[in-house]
Write a protein that holds these residues in place. Structure first.
Motif, PDB file in Angstrom:
ATOM      1  N   LEU A 146       1.435  -0.922   0.130  1.00 47.96           N
ATOM      2  CA  LEU A 146       0.212   0.068  -0.320  1.00 47.96           C
ATOM      3  C   LEU A 146       0.511   1.286  -0.011  1.00 47.96           C
ATOM      4  O   LEU A 146       0.568   2.285  -0.562  1.00 47.96           O
ATOM      5  N   GLN A 147       2.358   1.320   0.349  1.00 45.59           N
ATOM      6  CA  GLN A 147       2.801   1.818   1.028  1.00 45.59           C
ATOM      7  C   GLN A 147       3.812   2.415  -0.743  1.00 45.59           C
ATOM      8  O   GLN A 147       3.773   4.171  -1.110  1.00 45.59           O
ATOM      9  N   GLY A 148       4.121   1.495  -1.401  1.00 38.13           N
ATOM     10  CA  GLY A 148       4.249   1.208  -2.591  1.00 38.13           C
ATOM     11  C   GLY A 148       3.179   2.158  -3.608  1.00 38.13           C
ATOM     12  O   GLY A 148       3.515   3.046  -4.965  1.00 38.13           O
ATOM     13  N   ASP A 180      13.148   5.954   1.277  1.00 43.48           N
ATOM     14  CA  ASP A 180      13.721   5.806   0.246  1.00 43.48           C
ATOM     15  C   ASP A 180      15.504   5.527   0.987  1.00 43.48           C
ATOM     16  O   ASP A 180      16.620   4.056   0.586  1.00 43.48           O
ATOM     17  N   ILE A 181      16.035   6.146   1.209  1.00 43.55           N
ATOM     18  CA  ILE A 181      17.860   5.968   2.057  1.00 43.55           C
ATOM     19  C   ILE A 181      17.231   6.679   3.269  1.00 43.55           C
ATOM     20  O   ILE A 181      16.492   7.750   3.550  1.00 43.55           O
ATOM     21  N   ALA A 182      18.415   5.851   3.490  1.00 45.63           N
ATOM     22  CA  ALA A 182      18.850   6.866   5.073  1.00 45.63           C
ATOM     23  C   ALA A 182      20.358   6.676   5.166  1.00 45.63           C
ATOM     24  O   ALA A 182      21.139   5.855   4.683  1.00 45.63           O
ATOM     25  N   VAL A 183      20.798   7.838   6.223  1.00 48.59           N
ATOM     26  CA  VAL A 183      22.201   7.990   6.552  1.00 48.59           C
ATOM     27  C   VAL A 183      22.487   8.662   7.982  1.00 48.59           C
ATOM     28  O   VAL A 183      21.583   9.660   7.881  1.00 48.59           O
ATOM     29  N   GLY A 184      23.048   7.730   8.609  1.00 43.81           N
ATOM     30  CA  GLY A 184      23.473   7.861   9.170  1.00 43.81           C
ATOM     31  C   GLY A 184      24.167   6.607  10.558  1.00 43.81           C
ATOM     32  O   GLY A 184      25.248   6.481   9.327  1.00 43.81           O
ATOM     33  N   LEU A 243      19.100  -2.025  -4.169  1.00 38.14           N
ATOM     34  CA  LEU A 243      19.575  -0.903  -4.889  1.00 38.14           C
ATOM     35  C   LEU A 243      18.827  -1.573  -6.096  1.00 38.14           C
ATOM     36  O   LEU A 243      19.060   0.165  -7.003  1.00 38.14           O
ATOM     37  N   ASP A 244      18.565  -2.311  -6.453  1.00 40.84           N
ATOM     38  CA  ASP A 244      18.234  -2.926  -8.073  1.00 40.84           C
ATOM     39  C   ASP A 244      17.182  -2.653  -8.437  1.00 40.84           C
ATOM     40  O   ASP A 244      16.275  -1.960  -9.626  1.00 40.84           O
ATOM     41  N   ALA A 245      15.641  -2.202  -6.985  1.00 42.64           N
ATOM     42  CA  ALA A 245      14.555  -1.826  -7.690  1.00 42.64           C
ATOM     43  C   ALA A 245      14.224  -0.592  -6.751  1.00 42.64           C
ATOM     44  O   ALA A 245      13.442   0.229  -6.328  1.00 42.64           O
ATOM     45  N   LEU A 246      15.460   0.772  -7.093  1.00 42.28           N
ATOM     46  CA  LEU A 246      14.997   1.892  -6.624  1.00 42.28           C
ATOM     47  C   LEU A 246      14.429   2.541  -7.904  1.00 42.28           C
ATOM     48  O   LEU A 246      14.974   2.223  -8.714  1.00 42.28           O
ATOM     49  N   SER A 247      13.784   3.462  -7.191  1.00 44.83           N
ATOM     50  CA  SER A 247      13.509   4.567  -8.905  1.00 44.83           C
ATOM     51  C   SER A 247      14.806   5.546  -9.543  1.00 44.83           C
ATOM     52  O   SER A 247      15.199   5.512  -8.600  1.00 44.83           O
ATOM     53  N   PRO A 248      14.295   5.494 -10.678  1.00 45.13           N
ATOM     54  CA  PRO A 248      15.147   6.617 -11.131  1.00 45.13           C
ATOM     55  C   PRO A 248      15.767   8.386 -10.433  1.00 45.13           C
ATOM     56  O   PRO A 248      16.941   8.749  -9.937  1.00 45.13           O
TER      57      PRO A 248
END
Length: 316
Positions: free
Chosen positions: A94-96, A164-168, A295-300
Motif C-alpha cells: 500500500l505504501q508503494g 528510500d534512503i537512510a544516512v546515519g 539497490l536494484d529496485a530503486l526508482s530513477p
C-alpha cells in the motif's frame, strides 16, 4: 524383436493461478485498517464503508489466500500468525502504491519524482546538507523530503518502506545494503573549570567517573559509549537526557556533567564557558553510511540522488 512405440497421451498442464491477480488493494487496505482499529466496525467507519462490506471482503480475502487471517471475538479482531505476516506485505504494498500515485501526480504538475531521505543528527552535522542543497539546485523537478531521525529510526524507516534512503551512523543495519560515506568527528565537552579541562586529548574511559549528559533518544553514538562502559565494568551515570546537542552544551556549561558531541558544535558554542577536547582512539569519530533496502529496485530519482552522493548504481 521389433517393438512398436505407443504414443503416450500428455495431460495438458494447468497454469498455476497468480494470487496477485486476485488480491484487491481495497481489501488489503481494509484488512490493515481492521488490525489498526481492532474492530471491523471501526475500520468500516474509518474507511467510510458499511461494516457488512468489510466483513465480506475479509472473508473473501481469507478464501483467496486459503488461510485464516483474523481471529474474531466479542472485543474485536486480531491477527492470526498468517494475518500478521500478511500485514507486513500489505503495508509495504500500500505504501508503494501511494508513492506510485504521488510520482504519477508529480508528472502532471512538473515534479518528476519523489525521494524520502531519512538522516540522523550525526549525518546532518557533516557535509550532507550541502550535498542536498546542490542536488535540489541540479534537479528542481525532483521533490526531496528530508526527515531527521535517530540512526535506528532512519534505518527502520527504510526497512519498513517509509523512506528510500537512510544516512546515519554505521550501526544496526541488518537487512539493508550499506555503503560507507564519511565520518562524524567526535569530541568531549567539559566545563572550563573541570578536572579534565586542561587535557589536550582524552580517552573516553577518562569520562566514565563523571556524570554524563546525552540525548533522550536512541542514537548510534550513545549505544557505542554504553557498550564501552559495560566492557570496562563501569556503570555510566547519566545526569540528564535532553532533545538536542545544543542543549547538552548549555547544561555542560552549567556544570551538570560532561558529554561526547559532534565536533561541529565547537564553532557554534565558543561563547560558552566550556572546553571541547579531541578524543583518542576509536572514539575520535563515528562512521557514517548510506543504506537502502534493494539497490536494484530503486526508482530513477533515488538512483540519481545516490549517484550524486557518490554511490555507484545499476543505472550508472
Amino acid at each position: 524383436m521389433y517393438r512398436m512405440a505407443i504414443p503416450i497421451a500428455m495431460k495438458p498442464v494447468t497454469p498455476i493461478p497468480s494470487l496477485s491477480r486476485d488480491l484487491d488493494p481495497i481489501s488489503l487496505r481494509l484488512f490493515v485498517a481492521a488490525l489498526e482499529e481492532g474492530s471491523l466496525a471501526r475500520a468500516a467507519a474509518r474507511e467510510n464503508i458499511v461494516p457488512s462490506a468489510v466483513s465480506k471482503r475479509m472473508s473473501e480475502l481469507e478464501e483467496t489466500l486459503g488461510v485464516l487471517l483474523l481471529e474474531r471475538g466479542v472485543k474485536g479482531v486480531q491477527a492470526t500468525v498468517a494475518g500478521a505476516a500478511l500485514a507486513i506485505h500489505a503495508r509495504l504494498l500500500l505504501q508503494g502504491m501511494d508513492r506510485m500515485r504521488q510520482e504519477m501526480a508529480g508528472f502532471a504538475t512538473g515534479i518528476r519524482g519523489h525521494i524520502h531521505l531519512a538522516a540522523s543528527v550525526a549525518a546532518l552535522s557533516g557535509e550532507l546538507p550541502a550535498y542536498i542543497q546542490a542536488f535540489r539546485r541540479a534537479h528542481p523537478q525532483i521533490d526531496l523530503s528530508l526527515l531527521e531521525y535517530t540512526t535506528q529510526e532512519a534505518f527502520r524507516a527504510v526497512l519498513e518502506g517509509w523512506a528510500d534512503i537512510a544516512v546515519g551512523s554505521d550501526f544496526g543495519h541488518d537487512g539493508l545494503q550499506v555503503f560507507p560515506w564519511g565520518h562524524c568527528e567526535l569530541v568531549a565537552v567539559v566545563p572550563s573549570q573541570h578536572l579534565l579541562a586542561d587535557y589536550d586529548i582524552l580517552d573516553y574511559a577518562q569520562l566514565l567517573p563523571f556524570e554524563q549528559i546525552e540525548l533522550n533518544r536512541e542514537n548510534g553514538i550513545s549505544g557505542v559509549l554504553e557498550k564501552t562502559a559495560r566492557e570496562a565494568g563501569v556503570t555510566r551515570r547519566i545526569s540528564a537526557r535532553v532533545s538536542a546537542h545544543e542543549t547538552i552544551c548549555m547544561l555542560v556549561a552549567r556544570g551538570l556533567g560532561v558529554a561526547v558531541v559532534p565536533r561541529y558544535l565547537q564553532a557554534r558554542h565558543s561563547h560558552l564557558d566550556i572546553r571541547f577536547i579531541p578524543l583518542s582512539g576509536p572514539w575520535s569519530s563515528t562512521p557514517i553510511c548510506i543504506a537502502v533496502k534493494d539497490l536494484d529496485a530503486l526508482s530513477p530519482p533515488v538512483q540519481t540522488l545516490l549517484s550524486h552522493l557518490g554511490i555507484p548504481t545499476p543505472a550508472a
